[in-house]
Design an enzyme around this catalytic site. Structure first.
Site, PDB file in Angstrom:
ATOM      1  N   ASP A  99       0.804  -1.319   0.049  1.00  7.43           N
ATOM      2  CA  ASP A  99       0.031   0.032   0.080  1.00  7.43           C
ATOM      3  C   ASP A  99       0.819   1.314   0.010  1.00  7.43           C
ATOM      4  OD1 ASP A  99       1.045   0.393   2.784  1.00  7.43           O
ATOM      5  OD2 ASP A  99      -0.669  -0.913   3.442  1.00  7.43           O
ATOM      6  N   HIS A 114       6.369  -8.138  -1.487  1.00  6.97           N
ATOM      7  CA  HIS A 114       5.238  -8.438  -2.263  1.00  6.97           C
ATOM      8  C   HIS A 114       4.768  -7.670  -3.165  1.00  6.97           C
ATOM      9  CE1 HIS A 114       4.082 -11.613   1.174  1.00  6.97           C
ATOM     10  NE2 HIS A 114       4.949 -11.925   0.494  1.00  6.97           N
ATOM     11  N   CYS A 140       0.947  -4.605 -23.091  1.00  4.14           N
ATOM     12  CA  CYS A 140       2.257  -4.038 -22.793  1.00  4.14           C
ATOM     13  C   CYS A 140       2.616  -3.548 -24.223  1.00  4.14           C
ATOM     14  CB  CYS A 140       3.376  -5.403 -22.423  1.00  4.14           C
ATOM     15  SG  CYS A 140       4.988  -4.878 -22.542  1.00  4.14           S
ATOM     16  N   ASN A 206       0.566  -7.652  17.748  1.00  5.22           N
ATOM     17  CA  ASN A 206      -0.301  -8.044  16.587  1.00  5.22           C
ATOM     18  C   ASN A 206      -1.759  -8.150  17.634  1.00  5.22           C
ATOM     19  OD1 ASN A 206      -0.115  -9.187  13.880  1.00  5.22           O
ATOM     20  ND2 ASN A 206      -0.995 -11.028  14.870  1.00  5.22           N
ATOM     21  N   GLU A 208      -3.829 -10.549  17.484  1.00  3.76           N
ATOM     22  CA  GLU A 208      -3.800 -11.942  17.925  1.00  3.76           C
ATOM     23  C   GLU A 208      -2.531 -12.538  18.244  1.00  3.76           C
ATOM     24  OE1 GLU A 208      -5.256 -14.386  14.517  1.00  3.76           O
ATOM     25  OE2 GLU A 208      -3.754 -13.875  13.387  1.00  3.76           O
TER      26      GLU A 208
END
Ligand code: BJW
Length: 231
Positions: A99, A114, A140, A206, A208
């Site tokens: 992001d 990523h 492309c 975190n 969790e």
């Protein structure tokens, strides 16, 4: 261990701190995580949307889904967790996030494992890349291949140069601050063990428990805990 003062002392003394973040870092900016009950994969099969196979089967659908996500994220602003991380000028930030909010918060040492939603690249692999157009499927101009978001899908290799830089940072870290990740996606998650085995203290923040069994684990919202860690 859940002792915030231990984590603060480790971070204050760290000479080579590294952060390793995931979608939970941006959750308080309004960007959905992947595996939480209201996450991206709750309604979408990752095999269909985030794999080369899914893209080959229905490229228009995949591109439309990514463009919808881009539009949904458009107004997102860095939250206090991004700002706290970016205030640490000597910290290297390894992130799985696509992001760009760490950079928006002012961070400079950011390694994107990523990829990024801000760019498209040629799926045929000719190397052509361009700022994301958000206009639907297109081809492309260099080789005619289908253009796709410049992110890493399941079954795809991560960029070698980024992985090498992240491994070097993990090996050299004296503290690794793990923020907002389920730590189930490899090879990214393997960097935590790599850092631990080479002597880094591990601090997890975190919602969790990850139950890594190493270091300090602080359960709660990154936006509440991270600013506290650096004061
Ligand atoms: C908060 C919070 C708040 C919420 N505050 N916390 C070894 C073992 C097993 C499997 C494999 C392996 N090696 C490779 C694999 C296969 C696969 C894999 O790992 N699969 C597992 C899922 C089983 N890996 C790959 O395919 C990778 N490629 C690869 O290995 O290439 C080599 C190879 C090729 C061919 C064959 C074999 C090997 C590529 C992985 C690419 C991942 N891509 C995605 C999509 C990116 C694009 C997009 O955005 O669409 O990356 S999937 C998705 O998961 C995304 C994320 O970066 C990634 C990790 O998710 P993350 O960030 O951890 O989010 P969540 O939702 O899981 O967790 C959020 C956490 O935050 C939760 O814990 C919350 O509690 C917490 N939280 N709010 C604090 N406010």
């Amino acid at each position: 261990m859940t002792d915030i003062s231990t984590a603060k002392a480790w971070l204050a003394e760290a000479r080579h701190p590294v952060s390793f973040s995931g979608a939970g870092l941006s959750a308080e900016s309004g960007i959905a995580t992947f595996r939480d009950p209201d996450g991206v994969w709750a309604e979408i099969d990752p095999e269909q949307m985030a794999s080369p196979h899914g893209f080959s089967s229905d490229p228009e659908r995949v591109v439309a889904w990514y463009n919808a996500r881009r539009r949904a994220n458009e107004g997102a602003k860095p939250n206090p967790a991004h700002l706290a991380l970016s205030s640490q000028s000597h910290m290297i930030h390894i992130t799985q996030n696509v992001d760009g909010l760490l950079e928006a918060a002012g961070a400079t040492n950011v390694l994107h494992l990523h990829g990024t939603l801000t760019r498209d690249r040629c799926h045929a692999g000719c190397g052509y890349a361009v700022a994301a157009t958000k206009t639907g499927l297109y081809h492309c101009p260099e080789c005619g291949g289908a253009m796709r978001p410049d992110v890493v899908w399941f079954g795809e290799m991560l960029a070698g140069s980024v992985v090498r830089a992240a491994e070097t940072a993990a090996y050299g870290a004296d503290v690794m601050l793990v923020v907002g990740t389920s730590a189930v996606v490899y090879p990214a998650a393997g960097l935590i063990e790599m850092a631990y085995r080479s002597g880094a203290k591990i601090v997890v923040v975190n919602q969790e428990p990850l139950d890594l069994g190493v270091g300090v684990e602080l359960i709660g919202n990154a936006g509440d805990i991270l600013p506290d860690l650096f004061t």
